[in-house]
Design an enzyme around this catalytic site. Structure first.
Site, mmCIF file in Angstrom:
data_model
loop_
_atom_site.group_PDB
_atom_site.id
_atom_site.type_symbol
_atom_site.label_atom_id
_atom_site.label_comp_id
_atom_site.label_asym_id
_atom_site.label_seq_id
_atom_site.Cartn_x
_atom_site.Cartn_y
_atom_site.Cartn_z
ATOM 1 N N PRO A 2 0.807 -1.214 0.000
ATOM 2 C CA PRO A 2 0.000 0.000 0.000
ATOM 3 C C PRO A 2 0.846 1.272 0.000
ATOM 4 O O PRO A 2 1.613 1.514 0.923
ATOM 5 C CB PRO A 2 -0.814 -0.125 1.284
ATOM 6 C CG PRO A 2 -0.780 -1.578 1.633
ATOM 7 C CD PRO A 2 0.561 -2.047 1.171
ATOM 8 N N GLU A 3 0.716 2.061 -1.050
ATOM 9 C CA GLU A 3 1.294 3.403 -1.105
ATOM 10 C C GLU A 3 0.168 4.350 -1.468
ATOM 11 O O GLU A 3 -0.995 3.960 -1.488
ATOM 12 C CB GLU A 3 2.468 3.439 -2.081
ATOM 13 C CG GLU A 3 3.522 2.395 -1.720
ATOM 14 C CD GLU A 3 4.912 2.638 -2.302
ATOM 15 O OE1 GLU A 3 5.188 3.771 -2.735
ATOM 16 O OE2 GLU A 3 5.713 1.701 -2.318
ATOM 17 N N LYS A 51 -1.244 7.949 3.172
ATOM 18 C CA LYS A 51 -1.469 6.514 3.325
ATOM 19 C C LYS A 51 -2.566 6.202 4.335
ATOM 20 O O LYS A 51 -2.755 5.047 4.713
ATOM 21 C CB LYS A 51 -0.168 5.842 3.764
ATOM 22 C CG LYS A 51 0.988 5.987 2.782
ATOM 23 C CD LYS A 51 2.196 5.243 3.318
ATOM 24 C CE LYS A 51 3.416 5.473 2.471
ATOM 25 N NZ LYS A 51 4.592 4.746 2.993
ATOM 26 N N ASN A 165 8.073 2.395 -0.168
ATOM 27 C CA ASN A 165 9.336 1.812 -0.625
ATOM 28 C C ASN A 165 9.441 1.690 -2.141
ATOM 29 O O ASN A 165 10.517 1.850 -2.711
ATOM 30 C CB ASN A 165 9.528 0.433 0.006
ATOM 31 C CG ASN A 165 9.792 0.510 1.494
ATOM 32 O OD1 ASN A 165 10.467 1.409 1.968
ATOM 33 N ND2 ASN A 165 9.255 -0.441 2.235
ATOM 34 N N ARG A 250 12.682 -1.849 5.116
ATOM 35 C CA ARG A 250 12.719 -0.763 4.141
ATOM 36 C C ARG A 250 13.566 -1.203 2.950
ATOM 37 O O ARG A 250 14.654 -0.676 2.714
ATOM 38 C CB ARG A 250 13.314 0.504 4.774
ATOM 39 C CG ARG A 250 12.492 1.096 5.906
ATOM 40 C CD ARG A 250 11.176 1.674 5.424
ATOM 41 N NE ARG A 250 10.506 2.439 6.475
ATOM 42 C CZ ARG A 250 9.251 2.894 6.373
ATOM 43 N NH1 ARG A 250 8.544 2.637 5.291
ATOM 44 N NH2 ARG A 250 8.704 3.580 7.357
#
Length: 278
Positions: A2-3, A51, A165, A250
């Protein structure tokens, strides 16, 4: 993963399914809200903020949720089997006469007064897909700490809201800088272009089922998820390392030939810095 674009799509699905309808029932499966019942309230709508998701109900209540890495909202028709994970992963259920929205694995779930939404999202920078988008302000935010690594600055939602990311890695590739290059070391023209490029990528992908940054057939992303595979531009193997303080995954991908700037040696531990804010 999810971004900002994925969250925008989730907000649209929830809004289309529930907005303007009366809840037949609600079921909060977290101890804090186990006795809360929103049945009988009209759903006013769902909006994304970076987000974060804000679902508003009549009576001045807002359900604030955040998907992070594993969370998901699924919408089902009346009588349709729920398919989003085992029942013990369900955190909240919102049902109308003909639709049911089920929140799975939601790490953030809280009920707020609608007038107090800033307590949850007021810290966020300009939203890449929101009405408050302001590229000049986003750039100024990024440059506030010129010594900070570019990748960490992009992930900090206080600077600009919506990048995760995937877009971090792709944006750094597209501007030709490693994610470890200090923000202040970016040439002025590339720094000025960065917020607009970020917004353009998310805008292009918010209606796509599969995220794409390359414009190429059969290859959606330049570097993300392509560790050890040849760069699409120069054929150098793409590298992978973690970036940040090690408190969460990350994964960071880059091409050591196409992108200039510092980078960790193979096998190096994550850098120890301040945790990135969501």
């Amino acid at each position: 993963m999810p971004e900002g674009d994925t969250v925008w799509q989730a907000a649209r699905r929830l809004h289309d399914a529930l907005a303007g309808k009366v809840l037949a029932r609600s079921d909060f499966r977290v101890p804090r809200y186990a006795t809360v019942d929103l049945g009988g309230r009209t759903v006013l709508g769902t909006v994304p903020r970076g987000k974060h998701l804000l679902t508003r109900f009549e009576g001045g209540l807002t359900l604030h949720t955040h998907l992070r890495m594993e969370g998901a909202w699924k919408v089902f028709g009346a009588g349709e089997p729920w398919k989003g994970g085992p029942a013990h992963q369900i955190r909240v259920v919102l049902s109308t006469a003909d639709r049911t929205a089920v929140g799975y694995r939601l790490p953030v779930l809280e009920l707020l007064r609608t007038g107090e939404e800033d307590a949850a999202v007021g810290h966020l920078g300009p939203d890449l897909l929101g009405p408050d988008w302001d590229p000049e302000r986003a750039l100024a935010n990024l440059l506030t700490d010129p010594g900070r690594p570019l990748g960490e600055a992009l992930l900090d939602q206080r600077n600009l809201a919506g990048i995760g990311n995937v877009y971090k890695s792709e944006l750094c590739f597209l501007i030709g800088a490693t994610p470890w290059l200090p923000v202040g070391a970016l040439p002025a023209d590339r720094a000025a272009h960065l917020p607009r490029l970020a917004q353009r990528l998310l805008e292009a992908n918010r209606n796509r089922p599969v995220r794409r940054t390359t414009g190429l057939r059969h290859q959606d992303l330049f570097v993300y998820g392509r560790a050890a595979r040849p760069c699409l531009r120069c054929r150098t193997p793409i590298r992978l390392a973690d970036q940040g303080d090690g408190s969460r995954a990350r994964p960071t991908y880059w091409c050591p030939a196409c992108q200039t700037g510092p980078a960790p040696a193979p096998g190096s531990p994550p850098s120890r810095r301040t945790r990135t804010t969501n």
